[in-house]
Design a protein around this motif. Structure first.
Motif, PDB file in Angstrom:
ATOM      1  N   THR A  69     -49.279  14.552  20.465  1.00 29.35           N
ATOM      2  CA  THR A  69     -48.485  13.561  19.742  1.00 29.35           C
ATOM      3  C   THR A  69     -49.404  12.446  19.259  1.00 29.35           C
ATOM      4  N   PHE A  70     -49.333  12.165  17.955  1.00 30.62           N
ATOM      5  CA  PHE A  70     -50.114  11.096  17.331  1.00 30.62           C
ATOM      6  C   PHE A  70     -49.176  10.116  16.644  1.00 30.62           C
ATOM      7  N   LYS A  71     -49.644   8.885  16.465  1.00 30.11           N
ATOM      8  CA  LYS A  71     -48.961   7.928  15.600  1.00 30.11           C
ATOM      9  C   LYS A  71     -49.307   8.285  14.159  1.00 30.11           C
ATOM     10  N   THR A  72     -48.444   7.879  13.235  1.00 34.23           N
ATOM     11  CA  THR A  72     -48.710   8.055  11.809  1.00 34.23           C
ATOM     12  C   THR A  72     -48.398   6.745  11.098  1.00 34.23           C
ATOM     13  N   GLU A  73     -49.038   6.543   9.972  1.00 36.32           N
ATOM     14  CA  GLU A  73     -48.777   5.337   9.194  1.00 36.32           C
ATOM     15  C   GLU A  73     -47.544   5.518   8.306  1.00 36.32           C
ATOM     16  N   ASN A 112     -57.590   5.232  15.832  1.00 34.73           N
ATOM     17  CA  ASN A 112     -57.384   5.602  17.230  1.00 34.73           C
ATOM     18  C   ASN A 112     -55.961   6.103  17.437  1.00 34.73           C
ATOM     19  N   GLY A 113     -55.815   7.330  17.898  1.00 33.41           N
ATOM     20  CA  GLY A 113     -54.506   7.887  18.195  1.00 33.41           C
ATOM     21  C   GLY A 113     -53.594   8.066  16.995  1.00 33.41           C
ATOM     22  N   THR A 114     -54.175   8.059  15.788  1.00 35.88           N
ATOM     23  CA  THR A 114     -53.385   8.093  14.562  1.00 35.88           C
ATOM     24  C   THR A 114     -53.902   9.159  13.612  1.00 35.88           C
ATOM     25  N   VAL A 115     -52.965   9.839  12.931  1.00 35.49           N
ATOM     26  CA  VAL A 115     -53.334  10.812  11.906  1.00 35.49           C
ATOM     27  C   VAL A 115     -52.716  10.408  10.575  1.00 35.49           C
TER      28      VAL A 115
END
Length: 114
Positions: free
Chosen positions: A14-18, A32-35
């Motif tokens: 699980t990643f954060k997304t913008e 960091n931790g984001t795709v």
């Protein structure tokens, strides 16, 4: 009996997304931790399986079948990268070496191991 590569060594993170991403979107690590969605020539970190509230379940390992553009990727090890946010392409310069297990030249889909 048919052959299936689905389920082999599958890993999902699980990643954060913008922004909200659709299932099937190819992604790259953007913070960091984001795709974020891949653009042309980006190396592929994974494929979005599901996204809600800007949290994405991203398959980072295992078998994936994705549309391709251009020439069908070579079976065996081939360098692949994003052609767009939903398609891959064979690219010896920008590609990441991945194992291509099958190609469907009618549907223009390549199956490979992430």
């Amino acid at each position: 009996m048919s052959i299936s590569f689905t389920g082999i060594n599958e890993q999902v993170i699980t990643f954060k997304t913008e922004t909200q991403l659709e299932a099937g979107t190819l992604v790259k690590i953007s913070a960091n931790g984001t795709v974020s969605a891949c653009a042309a020539n980006d190396k592929i970190a994974g494929v979005v399986l599901f996204c809600r509230d800007k949290l994405a379940a991203v398959q980072v390992s295992g078998f994936a079948a994705v549309p391709y553009t251009g020439t069908a990727p070579t079976l065996g090890y081939a360098k692949l990268c994003a052609a767009s946010k939903t398609e891959i392409k064979a690219d010896s310069t920008n590609g990441r070496e991945l194992m291509v297990l099958e190609t469907d030249t009618t549907e223009k889909i390549a199956g490979f191991m992430l």
